[in-house]
Design a protein around this motif. Structure first.
Motif, short mmCIF file in Angstrom:
data_model
loop_
_atom_site.label_atom_id
_atom_site.label_comp_id
_atom_site.label_asym_id
_atom_site.label_seq_id
_atom_site.Cartn_x
_atom_site.Cartn_y
_atom_site.Cartn_z
N GLU A 132 -21.59 24.19 -7.55
CA GLU A 132 -22.37 23.08 -8.10
C GLU A 132 -21.90 21.72 -7.56
O GLU A 132 -22.38 20.67 -7.98
CB GLU A 132 -22.33 23.09 -9.63
N TRP A 160 -20.86 15.88 -7.46
CA TRP A 160 -21.83 16.78 -8.10
C TRP A 160 -23.08 16.94 -7.25
O TRP A 160 -23.52 15.99 -6.61
CB TRP A 160 -22.26 16.23 -9.46
N PHE A 164 -26.52 19.03 -11.88
CA PHE A 164 -25.25 19.44 -12.50
C PHE A 164 -24.50 18.22 -12.97
O PHE A 164 -24.74 17.10 -12.52
CB PHE A 164 -24.40 20.24 -11.51
#
Length: 169
Positions: A132, A160, A164
């Motif tokens: 992620e 990120w 996410f």
């Protein structure tokens, strides 16, 4: 590109900071604005806060006899300011800083100088252990008001991916 604001309800807007991993493009350069003029208080406070009490940073009388003729801005302040100026573009959605490399102080910085910074995306890759997230490396350059490069470094951050993290809540 990133949107600077999102509408969170009719007529209500929230500033958005940073980029998701997908938004970074190798070779893109982000100019960080506004610039920042260094004050005597900045230099003395940072010097004392970090216990870097070398007199070249705050003893005006001693500094008159150095090759610079006046106090130098303490180098870690320059790096901290460069990093702070770049956050809204490079690491506003970061999970963590992974490192600073190739830190160079190329010209002295003095009280009254104004710092302008820009960052170039050098590389990006998927995280092998965190699907992620991704890893982005940028080179940040600081120039004074005369356009002279005073410092530069490479910084790597874990960022990120879109969808996410809770950074836009």
């Amino acid at each position: 590109m990133r949107d600077s604001y999102i509408e969170v309800s009719p007529g209500r807007f929230r500033e958005v900071q940073g980029r998701y991993f997908e938004d970074f493009v190798v070779g893109h350069i982000y100019e960080h604005r506004p610039g920042r003029t260094i004050t005597d208080a900045d230099n003395v406070w940072f010097t004392l806060l970090t216990m870097n009490t070398h007199p070249a940073h705050f003893d005006y009388e001693l500094s008159k006899d150095t090759e610079f003729g006046k106090p130098l801005v303490v180098s870690p302040f320059t790096i901290a300011l460069m990093t702070g100026m770049s956050v809204s573009d490079t690491s506003g959605k970061a999970v963590a800083n992974l490192g600073w490399d190739e830190v160079r102080m190329t010209k002295p910085l003095f009280v009254g100088d104004t710092l302008y910074c820009e960052s170039e995306v050098l590389e990006k890759r998927e995280s092998a252990s965190r699907p992620e997230q991704g890893i982005v490396t940028c080179k940040t350059i600081a120039r004074n008001q005369h356009g002279e490069i005073v410092a530069h470094y490479k910084r790597t951050v874990l960022v990120w991916k879109r969808g996410f993290g809770a950074l836009d809540n």
